[in-house]
Design an enzyme around this catalytic site. Structure first.
Site, short mmCIF file in Angstrom:
data_model
loop_
_atom_site.label_atom_id
_atom_site.label_comp_id
_atom_site.label_asym_id
_atom_site.label_seq_id
_atom_site.Cartn_x
_atom_site.Cartn_y
_atom_site.Cartn_z
N CYS A 79 40.82 42.75 45.57
CA CYS A 79 41.44 44.05 45.31
C CYS A 79 40.93 45.07 46.32
O CYS A 79 39.72 45.15 46.57
CB CYS A 79 41.10 44.51 43.90
SG CYS A 79 41.65 46.19 43.53
N SER A 118 44.55 42.76 33.67
CA SER A 118 44.94 41.44 34.19
C SER A 118 45.92 40.73 33.26
O SER A 118 46.10 39.51 33.35
CB SER A 118 43.68 40.57 34.39
OG SER A 118 42.89 40.56 33.22
N GLU A 153 32.50 40.14 40.53
CA GLU A 153 32.57 41.32 41.38
C GLU A 153 31.18 41.81 41.78
O GLU A 153 30.94 42.18 42.93
CB GLU A 153 33.34 42.44 40.68
CG GLU A 153 33.52 43.67 41.55
CD GLU A 153 34.14 44.84 40.82
OE1 GLU A 153 33.81 46.00 41.16
OE2 GLU A 153 34.96 44.62 39.91
N CYS A 187 47.48 45.94 36.82
CA CYS A 187 47.24 47.00 37.80
C CYS A 187 47.71 46.50 39.16
O CYS A 187 48.10 45.34 39.33
CB CYS A 187 45.75 47.35 37.84
SG CYS A 187 44.71 45.98 38.41
N SER A 228 36.28 41.87 31.89
CA SER A 228 35.40 43.00 31.61
C SER A 228 36.18 44.21 31.14
O SER A 228 35.83 44.86 30.15
CB SER A 228 34.59 43.35 32.87
OG SER A 228 33.78 44.48 32.65
#
Length: 334
Positions: A118, A289, A148, A34, A245
């Protein structure tokens, strides 16, 4: 170009794949990197080019074994704690984000910091700070211990409660049911998140939604592609690491959408030939990823087992690009 049909979502189409005789692979699009991951990995690469090795990285820059091992060979040193970085050194913060206390620790050690968080994670951080200032109870839907979640909760530790799945909702308490909002880890399953939110709303009818969707566009897009593809597949192979995740969620989504089996693999060599017994259609996708070279390796391995026909299943086209951190952007020629 293959014929397409309207999926009922803006910009989303499904490639119509004509039936073929024999074995085939359905290849999900979009898949893999991404914009946030691409930005984070390039940030470390640029930092190494600019400053030379070693460049320290707090936590894995992204959750993928191949990426981490490749960057380590190039001179990146991955650490778990800020105090592992020698004073005065360069440290990159991973795509998952860090709590404000980590920035303080870095300043105390006179570290040069490059923040590769990000931008979509930064958005959730900003939401947490905003609603904490307004004295809301913030219910953070996410998985305990994920980097995160730790970073987001650290923005407002006195206001954030972690809600790790629907089963944990009964343990939530709030001060004022008129001032409650939920936020989310960006890499969750959409279905899992909404199941948790539904349970929260049953307990707290005035629960407010985030100002904008917290679950990453790429996470959603990859899950939609798998949902469309899975009913046609006896097996779905997800390329990704076990600590990723969003990759783990793709396995769950594939099984929930109708695939008979689904497995997570880091490399093509992880494929067990027994998985392919009696299988005509294999679906392949990869987490956000995962570099494309690993997917190509899986396709090559499947071709060795007779799955030489590859048909794309396209549900979205991604064009988003994030600007690199200012500290490592190339200077423009005047």
């Amino acid at each position: 170009m293959p014929e397409t049909i309207n999926m009922g979502m803006p910009g989303a189409t499904l490639s119509v794949v004509a039936p073929v005789e024999g074995k085939r692979v359905l290849l999900a699009e979009p898949r893999g990197y991404c914009a946030g991951v691409d930005r984070a990995v390039e940030t470390v690469e640029r930092a190494l080019e600019k400053h030379g090795a070693p460049v320290y990285v707090r936590h894995e820059i992204v959750h993928n074994r191949y990426v981490v091992e490749t960057l380590a060979k190039a001179g990146a040193v991955f650490v778990e704690r800020t105090d592992e970085v020698p004073e005065g050194s360069i440290v990159v913060f991973s795509a998952h984000g860090v709590a404000p206390t980590v920035h303080v620790e870095a300043a105390e050690r006179n570290l040069t910091t490059i923040d590769a968080t990000c931008p979509l994670v930064t958005k959730v951080h900003n939401e947490a700070k905003r609603f904490a200032r307004d004295d809301y109870d913030i219910l953070l839907v996410g998985h305990e211990g994920h980097e995160e979640v730790v970073g987001t909760a650290g923005e407002a530790p006195d206001h954030v409660q972690l809600v790790d799945g629907p089963e944990s909702v009964d343990g939530v308490t709030v001060r004022d049911e008129n001032k409650v909002i939920w936020l989310s880890q960006t890499t969750l399953s959409v279905d899992e998140t909404m199941a948790t939110v539904q349970r929260l709303r049953e307990r707290f009818p005035k629960l407010q939604d985030p100002p904008s969707d917290d679950i990453c566009y790429a996470t959603q897009n990859r899950q939609v592609a798998v949902k469309v593809m899975a009913p046609e597949c006896e097996l779905v192979i997800v390329v990704g690491s076990r600590n990723s995740s969003n990759s783990v969620r793709l396995v769950e989504v594939a099984l929930g959408a109708g695939a008979n089996a689904s497995y997570l693999v880091d490399y093509a060599e992880d494929i067990d030939p027994a998985w392919l017994d009696g299988v005509t259609t294999v679906g392949v996708t990869s987490g956000a990823s995962v570099p494309e070279v690993l997917v190509r390796g899986v396709l090559d391995r499947l071709a060795e087992y007779g799955y030489g026909t590859v048909q794309p299943v396209t549900t979205a086209n991604e064009t988003l690009v994030f600007t690199l951190p200012k500290a490592i952007r190339a200077k423009r020629n005047v």
